[in-house]
Motif scaffolding. Structure first.
Motif, PDB file in Angstrom:
ATOM      1  N   ALA A 196      17.500  -8.920   5.056  1.00  0.00           N
ATOM      2  CA  ALA A 196      17.310  -7.585   5.624  1.00  0.00           C
ATOM      3  C   ALA A 196      15.879  -7.102   5.405  1.00  0.00           C
ATOM      4  O   ALA A 196      15.254  -6.514   6.300  1.00  0.00           O
ATOM      5  N   THR A 197      15.337  -7.372   4.220  1.00  0.00           N
ATOM      6  CA  THR A 197      13.970  -6.974   3.918  1.00  0.00           C
ATOM      7  C   THR A 197      12.974  -7.763   4.753  1.00  0.00           C
ATOM      8  O   THR A 197      11.979  -7.216   5.249  1.00  0.00           O
TER       9      THR A 197
ATOM     10  N   SER B  42       0.819  -1.220   0.000  1.00  0.00           N
ATOM     11  CA  SER B  42       0.000   0.000   0.000  1.00  0.00           C
ATOM     12  C   SER B  42       0.849   1.266   0.000  1.00  0.00           C
ATOM     13  O   SER B  42       0.314   2.364   0.058  1.00  0.00           O
ATOM     14  N   GLY B  43       2.165   1.126  -0.055  1.00  0.00           N
ATOM     15  CA  GLY B  43       3.048   2.282  -0.110  1.00  0.00           C
ATOM     16  C   GLY B  43       3.561   2.750   1.227  1.00  0.00           C
ATOM     17  O   GLY B  43       4.278   3.746   1.301  1.00  0.00           O
ATOM     18  N   GLY B  44       3.199   2.054   2.302  1.00  0.00           N
ATOM     19  CA  GLY B  44       3.673   2.430   3.639  1.00  0.00           C
ATOM     20  C   GLY B  44       5.154   2.115   3.813  1.00  0.00           C
ATOM     21  O   GLY B  44       5.620   1.054   3.405  1.00  0.00           O
ATOM     22  N   LEU B  45       5.873   3.041   4.414  1.00  0.00           N
ATOM     23  CA  LEU B  45       7.309   2.866   4.604  1.00  0.00           C
ATOM     24  C   LEU B  45       7.588   1.806   5.661  1.00  0.00           C
ATOM     25  O   LEU B  45       7.108   1.891   6.789  1.00  0.00           O
ATOM     26  N   LEU B  46       8.374   0.789   5.281  1.00  0.00           N
ATOM     27  CA  LEU B  46       8.824  -0.221   6.232  1.00  0.00           C
ATOM     28  C   LEU B  46      10.187   0.145   6.800  1.00  0.00           C
ATOM     29  O   LEU B  46      10.492  -0.143   7.948  1.00  0.00           O
ATOM     30  N   GLY B  47      11.027   0.760   5.973  1.00  0.00           N
ATOM     31  CA  GLY B  47      12.351   1.149   6.432  1.00  0.00           C
ATOM     32  C   GLY B  47      13.293   1.370   5.267  1.00  0.00           C
ATOM     33  O   GLY B  47      12.866   1.539   4.130  1.00  0.00           O
TER      34      GLY B  47
ATOM     35  N   GLU C 174      27.586  -6.738   3.716  1.00  0.00           N
ATOM     36  CA  GLU C 174      26.241  -7.162   4.075  1.00  0.00           C
ATOM     37  C   GLU C 174      25.272  -6.002   3.853  1.00  0.00           C
ATOM     38  O   GLU C 174      25.639  -4.962   3.315  1.00  0.00           O
ATOM     39  N   TYR C 175      24.029  -6.199   4.277  1.00  0.00           N
ATOM     40  CA  TYR C 175      23.004  -5.169   4.153  1.00  0.00           C
ATOM     41  C   TYR C 175      22.502  -4.796   5.536  1.00  0.00           C
ATOM     42  O   TYR C 175      22.219  -5.660   6.357  1.00  0.00           O
ATOM     43  N   ARG C 176      22.386  -3.506   5.787  1.00  0.00           N
ATOM     44  CA  ARG C 176      21.906  -2.996   7.069  1.00  0.00           C
ATOM     45  C   ARG C 176      20.442  -2.602   6.906  1.00  0.00           C
ATOM     46  O   ARG C 176      20.087  -1.838   6.005  1.00  0.00           O
ATOM     47  N   ALA C 177      19.575  -3.122   7.787  1.00  0.00           N
ATOM     48  CA  ALA C 177      18.153  -2.786   7.788  1.00  0.00           C
ATOM     49  C   ALA C 177      17.911  -1.728   8.862  1.00  0.00           C
ATOM     50  O   ALA C 177      18.354  -1.878  10.000  1.00  0.00           O
ATOM     51  N   MET C 178      17.211  -0.657   8.481  1.00  0.00           N
ATOM     52  CA  MET C 178      16.949   0.438   9.409  1.00  0.00           C
ATOM     53  C   MET C 178      15.468   0.795   9.390  1.00  0.00           C
ATOM     54  O   MET C 178      14.848   0.833   8.333  1.00  0.00           O
TER      55      MET C 178
ATOM     56  N   ARG D 209      10.041  -6.399   7.216  1.00  0.00           N
ATOM     57  CA  ARG D 209       8.631  -6.762   7.000  1.00  0.00           C
ATOM     58  C   ARG D 209       8.024  -7.490   8.186  1.00  0.00           C
ATOM     59  O   ARG D 209       6.866  -7.282   8.539  1.00  0.00           O
ATOM     60  N   PHE D 210       8.783  -8.359   8.821  1.00  0.00           N
ATOM     61  CA  PHE D 210       8.216  -9.220   9.853  1.00  0.00           C
ATOM     62  C   PHE D 210       8.530  -8.796  11.283  1.00  0.00           C
ATOM     63  O   PHE D 210       8.157  -9.479  12.209  1.00  0.00           O
ATOM     64  N   SER D 211       9.227  -7.675  11.469  1.00  0.00           N
ATOM     65  CA  SER D 211       9.510  -7.277  12.853  1.00  0.00           C
ATOM     66  C   SER D 211       8.640  -6.130  13.276  1.00  0.00           C
ATOM     67  O   SER D 211       8.012  -5.478  12.532  1.00  0.00           O
TER      68      SER D 211
END
Length: 77
Positions: free
Chosen positions: A70-71, A31-36, A45-49, A75-77
């Motif tokens: 990371a994605t 729906s376009g909502g920001l997850l991070g 590596e990839y950093r999730a913020m 999404r799940f936290s």
């Protein structure tokens, strides 16, 4: 640090990855909502913020070996 490729291959369903000029990627839901945000870490590596209203900025959830991991964390936290 190298700038990320324009396209990032992520196997997480229901998310959209958009490259940003700052060398990061925006992660949004259907729906376009920001997850991070994702950014490349110096370790390769990839950093999730995720944005924190309390901290008035982004806080790191962790560093992950793949962009999909990371994605998933966003999404799940």
């Amino acid at each position: 640090m190298n700038l990320p490729a324009l396209a990032l291959d992520v196997a997480t369903p229901g998310v959209r990855i958009t490259p940003l000029a700052s060398g990061k990627w925006r992660v949004t839901n259907r729906s376009g909502g920001l997850l991070g945000l994702l950014e490349p870490a110096e370790s390769g590596e990839y950093r999730a913020m995720r944005f924190s209203v309390r901290d008035r900025g982004y806080r790191t959830l962790g560093e992950f070996r793949t962009a999909t991991d990371a994605t998933d964390a966003l999404r799940f936290s």
